[in-house]
Design a protein around this motif. Sequence first.
Motif, PDB file in Angstrom:
ATOM      1  N   MET A  29       0.837  -1.197   0.000  1.00 11.65           N
ATOM      2  CA  MET A  29       0.000   0.000   0.000  1.00 11.65           C
ATOM      3  C   MET A  29       0.877   1.254   0.000  1.00 11.65           C
ATOM      4  SD  MET A  29      -3.052  -1.229   2.526  1.00 11.65           S
ATOM      5  CE  MET A  29      -4.107   0.193   2.299  1.00 11.65           C
ATOM      6  N   THR A  70       1.946   2.418  -3.424  1.00 18.66           N
ATOM      7  CA  THR A  70       0.990   3.179  -4.235  1.00 18.66           C
ATOM      8  C   THR A  70       0.732   4.554  -3.641  1.00 18.66           C
ATOM      9  OG1 THR A  70      -0.929   2.311  -3.067  1.00 18.66           O
ATOM     10  CG2 THR A  70      -0.150   1.041  -4.945  1.00 18.66           C
ATOM     11  N   GLU A  71       1.176   4.792  -2.402  1.00 21.14           N
ATOM     12  CA  GLU A  71       0.972   6.089  -1.770  1.00 21.14           C
ATOM     13  C   GLU A  71       2.346   6.668  -1.442  1.00 21.14           C
ATOM     14  OE1 GLU A  71      -1.765   7.961  -1.183  1.00 21.14           O
ATOM     15  OE2 GLU A  71      -0.370   9.443  -0.413  1.00 21.14           O
ATOM     16  N   TRP A  98       2.010   9.608   4.108  1.00 20.15           N
ATOM     17  CA  TRP A  98       0.920   8.736   4.570  1.00 20.15           C
ATOM     18  C   TRP A  98       1.187   7.276   4.259  1.00 20.15           C
ATOM     19  CZ3 TRP A  98      -1.990  10.601   8.141  1.00 20.15           C
ATOM     20  CH2 TRP A  98      -2.129  11.989   8.219  1.00 20.15           C
ATOM     21  N   ALA A 148       3.055   6.281   7.239  1.00 17.29           N
ATOM     22  CA  ALA A 148       2.137   6.115   8.376  1.00 17.29           C
ATOM     23  C   ALA A 148       1.412   4.772   8.287  1.00 17.29           C
ATOM     24  CB  ALA A 148       1.118   7.260   8.398  1.00 17.29           C
ATOM     25  N   THR A 149       1.073   4.353   7.066  1.00 17.36           N
ATOM     26  CA  THR A 149       0.381   3.071   6.892  1.00 17.36           C
ATOM     27  C   THR A 149       1.266   1.908   7.331  1.00 17.36           C
ATOM     28  OG1 THR A 149      -0.858   4.008   5.030  1.00 17.36           O
ATOM     29  CG2 THR A 149      -0.788   1.618   5.205  1.00 17.36           C
ATOM     30  N   ALA A 174       1.546   1.916  11.104  1.00 15.42           N
ATOM     31  CA  ALA A 174       0.325   1.360  11.709  1.00 15.42           C
ATOM     32  C   ALA A 174       0.309  -0.158  11.559  1.00 15.42           C
ATOM     33  CB  ALA A 174      -0.912   1.982  11.057  1.00 15.42           C
ATOM     34  N   VAL A 208       0.115  -3.020  14.471  1.00 18.91           N
ATOM     35  CA  VAL A 208      -0.858  -4.118  14.431  1.00 18.91           C
ATOM     36  C   VAL A 208      -0.142  -5.458  14.605  1.00 18.91           C
ATOM     37  CG1 VAL A 208      -2.448  -5.380  12.918  1.00 18.91           C
ATOM     38  CG2 VAL A 208      -2.589  -2.899  13.054  1.00 18.91           C
ATOM     39  N   GLN A 268      -6.231   8.073  -0.901  1.00 18.05           N
ATOM     40  CA  GLN A 268      -4.986   8.783  -1.157  1.00 18.05           C
ATOM     41  C   GLN A 268      -4.676   9.631   0.066  1.00 18.05           C
ATOM     42  OE1 GLN A 268      -5.603  11.266  -4.519  1.00 18.05           O
ATOM     43  NE2 GLN A 268      -7.616  11.923  -3.859  1.00 18.05           N
ATOM     44  N   PRO A 289      -4.102  10.673   3.645  1.00 21.14           N
ATOM     45  CA  PRO A 289      -4.593  10.063   4.893  1.00 21.14           C
ATOM     46  C   PRO A 289      -5.610   8.957   4.621  1.00 21.14           C
ATOM     47  CG  PRO A 289      -4.670  12.453   5.024  1.00 21.14           C
ATOM     48  CD  PRO A 289      -4.327  12.121   3.607  1.00 21.14           C
ATOM     49  N   MET A 327      -5.333   6.560   2.656  1.00 22.35           N
ATOM     50  CA  MET A 327      -4.631   5.283   2.570  1.00 22.35           C
ATOM     51  C   MET A 327      -4.515   4.643   3.950  1.00 22.35           C
ATOM     52  SD  MET A 327      -3.101   3.021   0.747  1.00 22.35           S
ATOM     53  CE  MET A 327      -2.703   3.677  -0.870  1.00 22.35           C
ATOM     54  N   LEU A 328      -4.128   5.468   4.938  1.00 17.53           N
ATOM     55  CA  LEU A 328      -4.030   4.961   6.312  1.00 17.53           C
ATOM     56  C   LEU A 328      -5.404   4.504   6.803  1.00 17.53           C
ATOM     57  CD1 LEU A 328      -2.426   4.529   8.919  1.00 17.53           C
ATOM     58  CD2 LEU A 328      -2.803   6.930   9.474  1.00 17.53           C
ATOM     59  N   VAL A 379      -8.058   3.441   5.041  1.00 14.61           N
ATOM     60  CA  VAL A 379      -8.550   2.214   4.417  1.00 14.61           C
ATOM     61  C   VAL A 379      -7.763   1.009   4.940  1.00 14.61           C
ATOM     62  CG1 VAL A 379      -7.087   2.081   2.366  1.00 14.61           C
ATOM     63  CG2 VAL A 379      -9.441   1.328   2.237  1.00 14.61           C
ATOM     64  N   TRP A 380      -6.500   1.210   5.298  1.00 11.69           N
ATOM     65  CA  TRP A 380      -5.693   0.145   5.873  1.00 11.69           C
ATOM     66  C   TRP A 380      -6.261  -0.275   7.228  1.00 11.69           C
ATOM     67  CZ3 TRP A 380      -2.981  -3.904   5.901  1.00 11.69           C
ATOM     68  CH2 TRP A 380      -2.042  -4.211   6.870  1.00 11.69           C
ATOM     69  N   LEU A 381      -6.562   0.710   8.077  1.00 13.29           N
ATOM     70  CA  LEU A 381      -7.105   0.381   9.390  1.00 13.29           C
ATOM     71  C   LEU A 381      -8.487  -0.276   9.273  1.00 13.29           C
ATOM     72  CD1 LEU A 381      -5.979   3.521  11.428  1.00 13.29           C
ATOM     73  CD2 LEU A 381      -5.093   1.195  11.587  1.00 13.29           C
ATOM     74  N   VAL A 416      -7.882  -3.841   8.222  1.00 14.41           N
ATOM     75  CA  VAL A 416      -7.446  -4.677   9.345  1.00 14.41           C
ATOM     76  C   VAL A 416      -8.635  -5.018  10.239  1.00 14.41           C
ATOM     77  CG1 VAL A 416      -6.099  -4.669  11.475  1.00 14.41           C
ATOM     78  CG2 VAL A 416      -5.063  -3.874   9.349  1.00 14.41           C
ATOM     79  N   TYR A 463     -15.594 -17.500  13.210  1.00 17.56           N
ATOM     80  CA  TYR A 463     -15.115 -18.564  14.085  1.00 17.56           C
ATOM     81  C   TYR A 463     -16.053 -18.771  15.274  1.00 17.56           C
ATOM     82  CZ  TYR A 463     -12.212 -21.131  17.373  1.00 17.56           C
ATOM     83  OH  TYR A 463     -11.746 -22.059  18.264  1.00 17.56           O
ATOM     84  N   PHE A 506     -12.370   1.901  -1.187  1.00 17.12           N
ATOM     85  CA  PHE A 506     -11.571   1.460  -2.329  1.00 17.12           C
ATOM     86  C   PHE A 506     -12.231   1.846  -3.642  1.00 17.12           C
ATOM     87  CE2 PHE A 506      -8.687  -1.624  -0.158  1.00 17.12           C
ATOM     88  CZ  PHE A 506      -7.546  -1.201  -0.800  1.00 17.12           C
ATOM     89  N   LEU A 530      -7.626  -1.471  21.229  1.00 20.69           N
ATOM     90  CA  LEU A 530      -6.903  -0.205  21.432  1.00 20.69           C
ATOM     91  C   LEU A 530      -7.780   1.022  21.174  1.00 20.69           C
ATOM     92  CD1 LEU A 530      -3.587  -1.107  19.548  1.00 20.69           C
ATOM     93  CD2 LEU A 530      -4.094  -1.428  21.977  1.00 20.69           C
TER      94      LEU A 530
END
Lengths: 122, 140
Positions: free
Chosen positions: A86, A89-90, A94, A97-98, A101, A105, B14, B16, B18-19, B21-23, B26, B37, B68, B117
Amino acid sequence: MLDALTVAVAVAALALAAWCGFAFTRDQPTKDWHFIGMAVVTVLALAQLVTGIVQLARGEEAGEGTAIFVAYLLGALFTVPVAGFMSLTERSRWGSATVAAGAVVLAVLEVRLWDIWGGVDV
Amino acid sequence: MSEPNAVGRARLVQGPGMLLVWLYGVMSVGAVSRSVYQIATEYDRAPLAYTLSAVAAVVYAFITYTLFRGGETARKAALVCCAAELVGVLTVGTWTMADPSAFPDATVWSDYGLGYLLIPVLLPVTGIVWLRRSRRTAQA
């Protein structure tokens, strides 16, 4: 062996998080050296996955069950590589930062893995 | 901030985003695998908690997908879901504190997501801020 690897992955992940977090504060994207760091963490996670499966094959059992244990091992293996892709692509702070993070995790996953295995025998 | 992607939709992933969508990704993986489960193996132990976890999982997965996908419709849908998510976290969080006996086992949103968290309560707030800002920059 497994417990030692769990500690090693967690420490390496936190170091990677700090490093990429530093890049974020410096307004920098992830660079080649960061990707080498991610590779190191990923190799450690892969070693942990293999060791975990070998220990299961030898008849040892995870405290909270095999399915959860293997699922967390797989999650730990893929967390940092996915964050790394990721960040490709960025190409801005940021992306860093990804990855930071993602490394945090991974450290949390390692704490959970420690509990799931129920281990103290290093 | 509003360059269209290959299919002509304004990109949301794009900077912030990106961060974010990652969180969300997850949390989706975590909540989906957890609820699948638990519902498959021990549903009878805490049906309410596991059902609520499954609802949370669906919400996370949907928001990840809309982020996305991008575009104005997806942005609005994601905004609605973030609001629903925030309401859900606050309701379930308060519920678990007020009546712990209804929850023999924890949900993803128990105690405002303390087991994760506090990400479950911080994520929708960040998401709403980001999605609102995306519209402003798209119009500018």
